[in-house]
Design an enzyme around this catalytic site. Structure first.
Site, PDB file in Angstrom:
ATOM      1  N   CYS A 225      -5.729   5.965   5.299  1.00 41.67           N
ATOM      2  CA  CYS A 225      -5.340   4.621   5.321  1.00 41.67           C
ATOM      3  C   CYS A 225      -6.372   3.688   6.082  1.00 41.67           C
ATOM      4  CB  CYS A 225      -3.853   4.540   5.920  1.00 41.67           C
ATOM      5  SG  CYS A 225      -2.704   5.534   4.885  1.00 41.67           S
TER       6      CYS A 225
ATOM      7  N   GLU B  43       0.960   2.475   3.968  1.00 39.80           N
ATOM      8  CA  GLU B  43      -0.188   1.472   3.920  1.00 39.80           C
ATOM      9  C   GLU B  43      -0.818   1.608   2.210  1.00 39.80           C
ATOM     10  OE1 GLU B  43       0.507   4.071   5.921  1.00 39.80           O
ATOM     11  OE2 GLU B  43      -0.677   3.754   7.744  1.00 39.80           O
TER      12      GLU B  43
ATOM     13  N   CYS C 248      -3.538   6.566   9.609  1.00 42.70           N
ATOM     14  CA  CYS C 248      -4.414   7.750   9.523  1.00 42.70           C
ATOM     15  C   CYS C 248      -5.618   7.373   9.031  1.00 42.70           C
ATOM     16  CB  CYS C 248      -3.871   8.770   8.447  1.00 42.70           C
ATOM     17  SG  CYS C 248      -4.177   8.507   6.805  1.00 42.70           S
TER      18      CYS C 248
ATOM     19  N   HIS D 192       1.039   7.245   1.011  1.00 41.78           N
ATOM     20  CA  HIS D 192       1.325   6.810   2.406  1.00 41.78           C
ATOM     21  C   HIS D 192       1.824   5.492   2.029  1.00 41.78           C
ATOM     22  CE1 HIS D 192      -1.085   9.725   5.041  1.00 41.78           C
ATOM     23  NE2 HIS D 192      -0.268  10.559   4.200  1.00 41.78           N
TER      24      HIS D 192
END
Lengths: 155, 155
Positions: free
Chosen positions: A90, A59, A87, A57
């Site tokens: 993360c 992040e 999410c 992801h």
């Protein structure tokens, strides 16, 4: 950081989100900036498909990059800007990295883990204190997601 | 898998946990095995210090390795064995990777995100169905953690 700075950083994260969409990734972008100097340390979009990595992801990509560059698994001198509510995975990674400030644009009822779902930072087992700001450029964030899902329906 | 198989895989994960402890990492080990063939696809311990990566937990290391090897961010043909209850970050990564079965040894009241804390798989926003077994070799798992924290107090 001033509101103008926040907008500048978020706009760059939005560019990453749009780049991610162009390569068919979920359109989310993230940016890490040094809290004192304002210097941008890393920018990334989602790369889960390109890298065959469900953890890639936006992040986590920028966290890994700055941790590797600084030689530490903790980066308390950096602030994180993300185009969408992180999410749960993360959010937990942000806590492990000891990032003290998170700014995100759109909120995510279905996949978010900060304001929604597991509400990671609100759990009594989470001992990381973090300053969270959200809502900046949220219309732009919503538009990007809308464009993405529209393009998905066409294919 | 038989109980004997489960014990064999968990013992190998325990070896990884002890190796992690030897390099001063949090002593957790993980292993991914193909659910049909029983072939071990990846084993790893925590590497957050060695890699300067707060996301380099044992579970995420093996997930990334097998995803890279198979060229997919989803690995529904693999079962995961871990020496300790996964944290929230790892639980979410397990769901993203679509792993259908998780076996872990010890439970973790403070850092766990499966039975404790965010209870990730119990959240209404988590749509991944997973078979979870725990308790196998939990005394060995507890002993490893005890040894680790004892060694930490000495230093």
């Amino acid at each position: 950081m001033t509101l103008e700075d926040d907008n500048t950083y978020m706009s760059l994260a939005m560019e990453e989100a749009r780049s991610a969409m162009a390569r068919n990734e979920v359109p989310i972008g993230a940016l890490l900036v040094h809290k004192e100097t304002g210097q941008i340390a890393a920018v990334s979009g989602n790369n889960t498909i390109r890298n065959s990595d469900p953890t890639a992801h936006a992040e986590i990509n920028v966290i890994r990059e700055v941790c590797r560059a600084t030689g530490s698994q903790r980066i308390p001198d950096y602030h994180l800007y993300v185009t969408l509510e992180p999410c749960t995975m993360c959010a937990a990674a942000i806590a492990f990295a000891r990032i003290p400030k998170l700014v995100f644009a759109g909120s995510d009822e279905k996949g978010g883990g900060v304001l929604h779902g597991a509400k990671f930072f609100d759990q009594p087992t989470c001992h990381h204190k973090i300053d969270i700001q959200h809502g900046i450029q949220n219309q732009e964030a919503a538009q990007i997601l809308k464009d993405f899902f529209k393009s998905k329906r066409k294919t």
